[in-house]
Design a protein around this motif. Structure first.
Motif, short mmCIF file in Angstrom:
data_model
loop_
_atom_site.label_atom_id
_atom_site.label_comp_id
_atom_site.label_asym_id
_atom_site.label_seq_id
_atom_site.Cartn_x
_atom_site.Cartn_y
_atom_site.Cartn_z
N GLU A 67 12.37 -27.79 31.43
CA GLU A 67 12.70 -26.37 31.44
C GLU A 67 12.96 -25.89 32.87
O GLU A 67 13.89 -25.12 33.11
N LEU A 68 12.15 -26.35 33.80
CA LEU A 68 12.31 -25.91 35.18
C LEU A 68 13.55 -26.52 35.82
O LEU A 68 14.23 -25.88 36.64
N ARG A 69 13.87 -27.75 35.45
CA ARG A 69 15.11 -28.37 35.94
C ARG A 69 16.33 -27.55 35.52
O ARG A 69 17.30 -27.42 36.27
N ALA A 70 16.27 -27.00 34.33
CA ALA A 70 17.38 -26.19 33.83
C ALA A 70 17.57 -24.93 34.68
O ALA A 70 18.67 -24.37 34.73
N ARG A 71 16.52 -24.50 35.35
CA ARG A 71 16.60 -23.34 36.22
C ARG A 71 17.00 -23.71 37.64
O ARG A 71 17.16 -22.84 38.49
N GLY A 72 17.10 -25.03 37.91
CA GLY A 72 17.53 -25.47 39.22
C GLY A 72 16.45 -26.09 40.08
O GLY A 72 16.69 -26.37 41.26
N TRP A 73 15.27 -26.31 39.51
CA TRP A 73 14.20 -26.93 40.30
C TRP A 73 14.63 -28.34 40.67
O TRP A 73 15.01 -29.14 39.79
N PRO A 74 14.58 -28.68 41.96
CA PRO A 74 15.17 -29.96 42.42
C PRO A 74 14.24 -31.15 42.21
O PRO A 74 13.50 -31.56 43.11
N THR A 75 14.28 -31.73 41.05
CA THR A 75 13.46 -32.91 40.77
C THR A 75 14.24 -33.85 39.87
O THR A 75 15.26 -33.48 39.29
N SER A 76 13.74 -35.07 39.76
CA SER A 76 14.43 -36.07 38.95
C SER A 76 14.18 -35.85 37.46
O SER A 76 13.17 -35.27 37.06
N ARG A 173 -10.75 -15.00 40.35
CA ARG A 173 -10.11 -16.06 39.58
C ARG A 173 -8.64 -16.14 39.99
O ARG A 173 -7.94 -15.13 39.98
N LEU A 174 -8.22 -17.34 40.35
CA LEU A 174 -6.83 -17.53 40.74
C LEU A 174 -5.93 -17.38 39.51
O LEU A 174 -6.31 -17.77 38.41
N PRO A 175 -4.72 -16.84 39.69
CA PRO A 175 -3.80 -16.68 38.55
C PRO A 175 -3.43 -18.03 37.93
O PRO A 175 -3.52 -19.07 38.57
N THR A 176 -3.01 -18.00 36.68
CA THR A 176 -2.59 -19.22 35.98
C THR A 176 -1.21 -19.04 35.34
O THR A 176 -0.93 -19.62 34.30
N THR A 177 -0.38 -18.23 35.96
CA THR A 177 0.90 -17.87 35.35
C THR A 177 2.07 -18.74 35.82
O THR A 177 3.17 -18.63 35.27
N ASP A 178 1.86 -19.57 36.83
CA ASP A 178 2.95 -20.33 37.41
C ASP A 178 2.85 -21.81 37.06
O ASP A 178 1.82 -22.29 36.58
N LEU A 179 3.91 -22.54 37.35
CA LEU A 179 3.85 -23.99 37.34
C LEU A 179 3.39 -24.46 38.71
O LEU A 179 3.83 -23.93 39.73
N VAL A 180 2.51 -25.45 38.74
CA VAL A 180 1.97 -25.98 39.99
C VAL A 180 2.20 -27.49 40.02
O VAL A 180 1.89 -28.19 39.05
N HIS A 181 2.74 -27.98 41.12
CA HIS A 181 2.93 -29.42 41.30
C HIS A 181 1.60 -30.09 41.59
O HIS A 181 1.27 -31.13 41.01
N GLY A 182 0.81 -29.53 42.49
CA GLY A 182 -0.52 -30.04 42.79
C GLY A 182 -0.62 -30.86 44.05
O GLY A 182 -1.70 -31.04 44.60
N ASP A 183 0.52 -31.39 44.53
CA ASP A 183 0.53 -32.17 45.77
C ASP A 183 1.87 -31.95 46.45
O ASP A 183 2.63 -32.88 46.71
N ARG A 187 5.30 -36.07 51.58
CA ARG A 187 5.14 -37.42 51.03
C ARG A 187 5.65 -37.50 49.60
O ARG A 187 5.92 -38.59 49.09
N ASN A 188 5.74 -36.36 48.95
CA ASN A 188 6.24 -36.32 47.57
C ASN A 188 7.61 -35.66 47.49
O ASN A 188 7.92 -34.98 46.51
N MET A 189 8.40 -35.86 48.53
CA MET A 189 9.78 -35.37 48.56
C MET A 189 10.71 -36.52 48.92
O MET A 189 10.30 -37.51 49.52
N LEU A 190 11.97 -36.35 48.58
CA LEU A 190 13.02 -37.26 49.03
C LEU A 190 14.16 -36.42 49.58
O LEU A 190 14.46 -35.34 49.04
N ARG A 197 14.40 -33.25 47.30
CA ARG A 197 14.05 -33.40 45.90
C ARG A 197 12.54 -33.60 45.78
O ARG A 197 11.95 -34.29 46.60
N ILE A 198 11.94 -33.02 44.78
CA ILE A 198 10.51 -33.12 44.54
C ILE A 198 10.25 -34.27 43.58
O ILE A 198 10.90 -34.37 42.53
N ILE A 199 9.31 -35.16 43.92
CA ILE A 199 9.01 -36.30 43.07
C ILE A 199 7.50 -36.30 42.74
O ILE A 199 6.77 -35.41 43.14
N ASP A 200 7.07 -37.31 41.99
CA ASP A 200 5.67 -37.45 41.57
C ASP A 200 5.19 -36.20 40.86
O ASP A 200 4.25 -35.51 41.29
#
Length: 288
Positions: A67-76, A173-183, A187-190, A197-200
C-alpha cells in the motif's frame, strides 16, 4: 530447514518459480541475504528469519508495504513470502542494483524526510507496535536493555541520566497512527540512480514515524562520518517536533539510544567509551 538448496527448492515449488541461488550478498543479519535468479533473468533477494517474525506479522507487513509503495514510498517489491517447515519465515524481494550509502547528503536527507512523511497515517495492521515497545523498553525494562546498561560501568552513569531525561514522560503514550520501519538508518538504505531506497522492511509496524526520525537523528549526530558537511541534523529534530512533543521525542531518542549502546557491542568498529561520551554530549541540550 537451513540448507539453502532446500529453502530455494521449497520456495520454487510453493510459488511456481524457477529461482536458483547466485550467492550471498554483503550485509544482512541472522541467516544473511542471498541473490537468486530465475531462468527469465528475474533477480531477487532471499532472506529468512529463524526467530522474531511470525506469519501474521509477515502478512501484515507485506500488505502495508504494498500500500505504501503505491503512494511512492521508495522500497523494493516483495515477490514472495511464507513460512518454512521449521517455523522460520522467508521473504523474496526484488533485487535493487545499488550500494549502501556511506554519508547522508542534504539531498538524501530531503528524500528520507519525504519518505517519512508518506508514512503518516499509514498505520500498519501488524503485531509489531513500535510505540508500545519503545515505551516498555524505556519505562518497564523490556528487552533487558536497561539492566544491561546498568551492569556495565561504561554505560551505568549514562543510564542514570537517561532515566532522568524521561522521568516526566511515563504517563505519556506515543501515537500509533503511522507506519514505522523500526531501523530507519543508512545501513538499511541503498543508493540507486541517485535515489535512496529503503530496505530490510520485514519488521515494519504501527507507531509514530517520529521514532524512525529519532533513529536517523542519532546516526547522523553521534556516529562519525554518516552526515555530510552539507547536512543539518537539526532538520530531522524539527521534523520530529512537528509530529510529537518534546517529552515524546526524548522517549524516542532514549529508546533508540539504549538499542544503539547495547547492541553496538556487535559492531567491529565499536568503541564503547567514545560512543558513550558522544551520547552524553548529545543529550546535554535535552537535559537543559
Amino acid at each position: 530447514m537451513t540448507e539453502l538448496s532446500d529453502v530455494t527448492r521449497l520456495i520454487n515449488e510453493r510459488h511456481g518459480r524457477n529461482w536458483s541461488l547466485v550467492g550471498r550478498l554483503p550485509g544482512g543479519y541472522l541467516e544473511g541475504a542471498y541473490e537468486i535468479r530465475g531462468t527469465d533473468g528475474e533477480r531477487g533477494v532471499l532472506k529468512w528469519h529463524p526467530h522474531g517474525l511470525t506469519m501474521p506479522q509477515l502478512v501484515g507487513a507485506a500488505s502495508a508495504i504494498e500500500e505504501l509503495r503505491a503512494r511512492g514510498w521508495p522500497t523494493s517489491r516483495w515477490l514472495a513470502h511464507g513460512a518454512l517447515p521449521g517455523g522460520e519465515v522467508y521473504i523474496v524481494e526484488e533485487f535493487i542494483e545499488g550500494v549502501v550509502p556511506t554519508r547522508l547528503t542534504a539531498d538524501g536527507l530531503a528524500q528520507l524526510l519525504g519518505a517519512n512523511r508518506l508514512q503518516a497515517g499509514m498505520r500498519a495492521e501488524t503485531e509489531q507496535d513500535w510505540s508500545n515497545y519503545i515505551h516498555s523498553v524505556v519505562f518497564d525494562g523490556a528487552a533487558d536493555l536497561i539492566a544491561r546498561m546498568r551492569a556495565r560501568r561504561v554505560t551505568a552513569q549514562l543510564m542514570a541520566r537517561l532515566e532522568l531525561l524521561t522521568a516526566d514522560a511515563r504517563s505519556l503514550r506515543l501515537p500509533t497512527t503511522d507506519l514505522v520501519h523500526g531501523d530507519f538508518v543508512l545501513r538499511n538504505m541503498l543508493v540507486t540512480d541517485g535515489s535512496l531506497r529503503i530496505i530490510d522492511t520485514a519488521h515494519v509496524g504501527k507507531g509514530t514515524r517520529a521514532y524512525d526520525l529519532a533513529c536517523l537523528l542519532l546516526e547522523t549526530t553521534v556516529e562519525d562520518g554518516w552526515a555530510h558537511p552539507t547536512t543539518d541534523p537539526r532538520l530531522v529534530e524539527d521534523e520530529c517536533l512537528s509530529i510529537v512533543g518534546p517529552a515524546e521525542l526524548r522517549v524516542c531518542l532514549v529508546g533508540r539510544m539504549l538499542h544503539f549502546l547495547v547492541f553496538g557491542d556487535e559492531w567491529r568498529d565499536y568503541d564503547p567509551s567514545n560512543l558513550v561520551l558522544k551520547c552524553g554530549s548529545f543529550i546535554e541540550r535535552y537535559e537543559r
